[in-house]
Design an enzyme around this catalytic site. Structure first.
Site, PDB file in Angstrom:
ATOM      1  CG  ASP A 165      90.708 -66.573  40.659  1.00  0.00           C
ATOM      2  OD1 ASP A 165      90.724 -66.676  39.417  1.00  0.00           O
ATOM      3  OD2 ASP A 165      89.996 -67.288  41.388  1.00  0.00           O
ATOM      4  CB  ILE A 166      86.542 -65.503  43.979  1.00  0.00           C
ATOM      5  CG1 ILE A 166      85.702 -65.250  45.208  1.00  0.00           C
ATOM      6  CG2 ILE A 166      86.092 -66.742  43.231  1.00  0.00           C
ATOM      7  CD1 ILE A 166      84.240 -64.949  44.893  1.00  0.00           C
ATOM      8  CD  GLU A 192      85.483 -72.647  36.513  1.00  0.00           C
ATOM      9  OE1 GLU A 192      85.269 -71.636  37.207  1.00  0.00           O
ATOM     10  OE2 GLU A 192      86.044 -73.666  36.943  1.00  0.00           O
ATOM     11  CB  VAL A 193      84.351 -66.417  33.518  1.00  0.00           C
ATOM     12  CG1 VAL A 193      83.696 -65.063  33.286  1.00  0.00           C
ATOM     13  CG2 VAL A 193      84.150 -66.868  34.971  1.00  0.00           C
ATOM     14  CG  HIS A 203      89.477 -64.563  32.574  1.00  0.00           C
ATOM     15  ND1 HIS A 203      88.359 -64.990  31.892  1.00  0.00           N
ATOM     16  CD2 HIS A 203      89.930 -65.645  33.258  1.00  0.00           C
ATOM     17  CE1 HIS A 203      88.146 -66.266  32.161  1.00  0.00           C
ATOM     18  NE2 HIS A 203      89.090 -66.689  32.989  1.00  0.00           N
ATOM     19  CG  HIS A 238      93.952 -67.391  34.916  1.00  0.00           C
ATOM     20  ND1 HIS A 238      93.238 -67.710  36.056  1.00  0.00           N
ATOM     21  CD2 HIS A 238      93.141 -67.699  33.877  1.00  0.00           C
ATOM     22  CE1 HIS A 238      92.052 -68.193  35.717  1.00  0.00           C
ATOM     23  NE2 HIS A 238      91.965 -68.194  34.402  1.00  0.00           N
TER      24      HIS A 238
HETATM   25  P1  AMP Z   1      88.551 -69.642  33.833  1.00  0.00           P
HETATM   26  O1  AMP Z   1      88.399 -71.050  34.287  1.00  0.00           O
HETATM   27  O2  AMP Z   1      89.818 -69.412  33.051  1.00  0.00           O
HETATM   28  O3  AMP Z   1      87.317 -69.136  33.124  1.00  0.00           O
HETATM   29  O4  AMP Z   1      88.748 -68.796  35.136  1.00  0.00           O
HETATM   30  C1  AMP Z   1      87.716 -68.137  35.774  1.00  0.00           C
HETATM   31  C2  AMP Z   1      88.293 -67.652  37.072  1.00  0.00           C
HETATM   32  O5  AMP Z   1      87.426 -66.667  37.594  1.00  0.00           O
HETATM   33  C3  AMP Z   1      88.421 -68.746  38.125  1.00  0.00           C
HETATM   34  O6  AMP Z   1      89.783 -68.830  38.541  1.00  0.00           O
HETATM   35  C4  AMP Z   1      87.483 -68.283  39.233  1.00  0.00           C
HETATM   36  O7  AMP Z   1      87.979 -68.577  40.516  1.00  0.00           O
HETATM   37  C5  AMP Z   1      87.415 -66.782  38.978  1.00  0.00           C
HETATM   38  N1  AMP Z   1      86.194 -66.129  39.442  1.00  0.00           N
HETATM   39  C6  AMP Z   1      84.921 -66.499  39.185  1.00  0.00           C
HETATM   40  N2  AMP Z   1      84.059 -65.635  39.745  1.00  0.00           N
HETATM   41  C7  AMP Z   1      84.819 -64.689  40.346  1.00  0.00           C
HETATM   42  C8  AMP Z   1      84.519 -63.517  41.102  1.00  0.00           C
HETATM   43  N3  AMP Z   1      83.265 -63.131  41.349  1.00  0.00           N
HETATM   44  N4  AMP Z   1      85.546 -62.769  41.582  1.00  0.00           N
HETATM   45  C9  AMP Z   1      86.821 -63.151  41.340  1.00  0.00           C
HETATM   46  N5  AMP Z   1      87.176 -64.232  40.632  1.00  0.00           N
HETATM   47  C10 AMP Z   1      86.178 -65.002  40.152  1.00  0.00           C
END
Ligand code: AMP
Length: 105
Positions: free
Chosen positions: A29-30, A93-94, A98, A100
């Protein structure tokens, strides 16, 4: 619209990929929320858990087996958390499912 994770899977944008198999990748995770924070991501782009279908049963199951394997390889198998955030009101957010994987070991 293509998700950022699909772009990572296709190597369109860089990421720290720590594990990959046929249907799944695992990235760091970034913005880590724990000492270890990884994302277990199916290559199939499914927006949220609300969209999984019968055909996805094996894939969803495989995500947990990958979590177990990665946790063991990282020596964090004695304590970790797995979670899905589902949809916007719980902070997803994405829009590409996924899992975690977090640990402070
Ligand atoms: P969520 O809030 O469950 O959608 O989590 C999305 C996660 O993706 C967050 O913890 C972000 O920090 C992570 N994230 C977003 N963009 C990237 C990226 N380019 N590389 C790695 N992790 C990312």
């Amino acid at each position: 619209m293509t998700s950022i994770f699909t772009k990572i899977i296709s190597r369109e944008i860089p990421s720290n990929i720590i594990y990959e198999q046929d249907n799944i990748i695992v990235i760091k995770d970034i913005n880590p929320q724990a000492k270890h924070h990884y994302l277990i991501i199916p290559k199939k782009e499914i927006p949220t858990i609300n969209y999984i279908e019968d055909i996805d049963r094996d894939l969803i199951s495989e995500m947990f087996f990958v979590a177990k394997k990665v946790a063991k390889e990282l020596w964090i198998q004695e304590g970790y958390k797995l979670n899905f955030n589902v949809w916007k009101l719980w902070g997803q957010e994405v829009m590409h499912i996924h899992l975690h994987l977090l640990s402070n070991i």
